[in-house]
Design an enzyme around this catalytic site. Structure first.
Site, PDB file in Angstrom:
ATOM      1  CB  THR A  70       7.947 107.908 -57.670  1.00  0.00           C
ATOM      2  OG1 THR A  70       8.776 106.909 -57.103  1.00  0.00           O
ATOM      3  CG2 THR A  70       6.547 107.775 -57.126  1.00  0.00           C
ATOM      4  CB  VAL A  71       7.355 112.570 -59.752  1.00  0.00           C
ATOM      5  CG1 VAL A  71       6.505 113.717 -60.314  1.00  0.00           C
ATOM      6  CG2 VAL A  71       7.296 112.583 -58.232  1.00  0.00           C
ATOM      7  CE  LYS A 129      10.979 118.051 -51.602  1.00  0.00           C
ATOM      8  NZ  LYS A 129      10.056 116.979 -51.480  1.00  0.00           N
ATOM      9  N   GLY A 183       2.449 118.852 -53.212  1.00  0.00           N
ATOM     10  CA  GLY A 183       2.117 117.786 -54.173  1.00  0.00           C
ATOM     11  C   GLY A 183       1.020 118.216 -55.130  1.00  0.00           C
ATOM     12  CB  ILE A 226      -2.495 121.083 -52.579  1.00  0.00           C
ATOM     13  CG1 ILE A 226      -2.614 119.858 -51.698  1.00  0.00           C
ATOM     14  CG2 ILE A 226      -3.456 122.173 -52.147  1.00  0.00           C
ATOM     15  CD1 ILE A 226      -2.247 120.129 -50.243  1.00  0.00           C
ATOM     16  N   GLY A 276       6.409 102.360 -46.114  1.00  0.00           N
ATOM     17  CA  GLY A 276       6.867 103.120 -47.280  1.00  0.00           C
ATOM     18  C   GLY A 276       6.447 104.587 -47.256  1.00  0.00           C
ATOM     19  CG  ASP A 281       9.919 117.936 -47.718  1.00  0.00           C
ATOM     20  OD1 ASP A 281      10.291 117.723 -48.882  1.00  0.00           O
ATOM     21  OD2 ASP A 281       8.721 118.072 -47.402  1.00  0.00           O
ATOM     22  CE  LYS A 317       7.301 119.604 -49.831  1.00  0.00           C
ATOM     23  NZ  LYS A 317       6.769 118.437 -49.104  1.00  0.00           N
ATOM     24  N   GLY A 357       3.011 111.718 -53.238  1.00  0.00           N
ATOM     25  CA  GLY A 357       2.497 110.532 -53.942  1.00  0.00           C
ATOM     26  C   GLY A 357       2.603 110.715 -55.439  1.00  0.00           C
TER      27      GLY A 357
HETATM   28  N1  HSE Z   1       8.745 113.635 -48.274  1.00  0.00           N
HETATM   29  C1  HSE Z   1       7.714 114.550 -48.669  1.00  0.00           C
HETATM   30  C2  HSE Z   1       6.555 114.465 -47.678  1.00  0.00           C
HETATM   31  C3  HSE Z   1       7.264 114.234 -50.072  1.00  0.00           C
HETATM   32  O1  HSE Z   1       6.573 113.573 -46.821  1.00  0.00           O
HETATM   33  O2  HSE Z   1       5.664 115.291 -47.703  1.00  0.00           O
HETATM   34  C4  HSE Z   1       6.630 115.352 -50.783  1.00  0.00           C
HETATM   35  O3  HSE Z   1       7.480 116.451 -50.996  1.00  0.00           O
END
Ligand code: HSE
Length: 402
Positions: free
Chosen positions: A11-12, A100, A129, A131, A182, A196, A200, A297
């Site tokens: 994706t990225v 990350k 993302g 930002i 999704g 996650d 971060k 995204g």
């Molecule tokens: N799974 C992460 C989120 C994706 O929902 O923010 C971006 O790191």
């Protein structure tokens, strides 16, 4: 011309290729040179893809090519991304990543190797993302002593909480719907349990204090325990519930944590809804500043990776400063942090609760069989002690307005 490679055409990675193609003119102008994608590394074949002829399956082709100056690592995960990155940096190739997990685990080592080899390891896309948040911390707020960072750093959980709030739905059904659309992964644990956001905030905390904040040391609580009834109470007291990741320096002590908090309408993060992320940074001269946008995204994240490519292109053979030492930062346990708490107890525990907590603000939400209140400010260890004596249904921490 600067030749680059993209490692990982998911994706990225495919977003990186798309951003470079679509914004070619802008990117070349801002880089001062033309950026050309020479290789795309992936295990899979991509028949019919416009970049099919760039696909390679052997990393040695990239690492062994002296013409490659910059690599985008968009593979994710620790292995083999760690080995590939390390070898690239040792060969003097800058690496721009959205990974990350790798940054939070090996950030200081990879930055040091990059600098020793006159190249750069940049990771704008690893937090928030699209930002810009790493660059402001590294280059913009350099006159500040940043003493607090509070953010909504996970789009999946923010989407779920926003939907629970607006539609009155329960956690499980909202998660299922998010998966169907999704927004949430099939295995949602890393998002839902706060892991996650924890990685971060580990990265942001490390940049804040210049030392290594290990994500393993950060207290992390997810949103799976948040119920619809909690939102009924939140509404009754003019608040909402957000999964916050925060890092704070207070009287020489450093606190970092991820947990659901109740915040009121005047809090700058109150209006951050859906998949959006936002980060509030407090500096001792500036006061508060806030960074808001799409935290995940394909294109937003790819845009951040490409912004790092531009930065690397402008600094070929030069080191871009980044203060993140390998020395471990000593975190103070959150039980020493003081705050107010929202508490739910069974109706029959009302007098016991009032005895244990003394001064409280009662919340009238007409939930049958329950009594709920907000405590005075107290250290978390004191709260735990009083809660044990009372016997509570649940508690949510209160984040005061900034
Ligand atoms: N799974 C992460 C989120 C994706 O929902 O923010 C971006 O790191």
């Amino acid at each position: 011309m600067i030749q680059i490679a993209v490692m990982g055409y998911g994706t990225v990675g495919s977003g990186v290729v798309e951003v470079i193609e679509k914004n070619k003119e802008e990117i070349n102008k801002k880089s001062g040179e033309e950026i050309e994608i020479r290789y795309i590394l992936d295990l899979r074949e991509f028949p019919g893809d416009p970049y099919e002829d760039k696909i390679v399956h052997d990393v040695e082709q990239i690492l062994g090519d002296p013409g490659i100056k910059i690599i985008c690592e968009t593979m994710g995960g620790l292995r083999p991304a760690y080995d590939f990155t390390k070898r690239a940096l040792l060969a003097g190739k800058s690496v721009c990543t959205s990974n990350k997990e790798l940054v939070a685990t090996h950030g200081p080592e990879l930055i040091r190797i990059a600098h020793e080899n006159k190249c750069n390891y940049l990771f704008e896309a690893s937090v928030g993302g699209g930002i810009p948040i790493i660059r402001p911390l590294n280059y913009s707020l350099t006159a500040e002593r940043v003493d607090a960072i509070t953010g909504i750093l996970n789009g999946t959980t923010n989407y779920i909480l926003s939907k629970m709030e607006k539609e009155g739905a329960g956690f499980e059904e909202t998660l299922r719907e998010a998966q169907e659309k999704g927004y949430a992964e099939r295995n949602p644990e890393a998002d839902v349990e706060g892991y996650d956001a924890c990685r971060k905030i580990a990265i942001l905390s490390s940049l804040m204090c210049g030392k290594n904040v290990k994500y393993q040391d950060i207290y992390t609580e997810g949103i799976s325990g948040i119920t619809q009834t909690d939102f009924v109470y939140a509404h009754a007291c003019g608040r909402t519930i957000k999964l916050l990741a925060q890092s704070r320096e207070e009287d020489g002590r450093l606190f970092a944590m991820v947990a659901p908090f109740m915040i009121n309408k005047s809090h700058p993060l109150y209006m951050v809804n859906g998949v959006f992320n936002a980060v509030c940074v407090h500096g001792n001269m500036l006061g508060d500043s806030m960074y808001y946008g799409r935290g995940a995204g394909k294109l937003p994240t790819a845009s951040a990776v490409v912004s790092d490519v531009v930065d690397c292109a402008r600094h070929i053979g030069k080191v871009i400063m980044c203060f993140w030492d390998a020395q471990e930062a000593a975190l103070t346990g959150i039980e020493k942090a003081s705050r107010r708490f929202f508490v739910r107890v069974a109706q029959e525990q009302e007098s016991k609760a009032l005895q244990a907590f003394e001064q409280v603000s009662v919340i009238k939400a007409h939930v049958p069989g329950e009594f709920a209140f907000i405590t005075e400010r107290m250290p978390e260890e004191e709260f735990n002690d009083r809660a044990r004596r009372t016997g509570i249904i649940s508690r949510i921490r209160i984040e005061e307005s900034m």
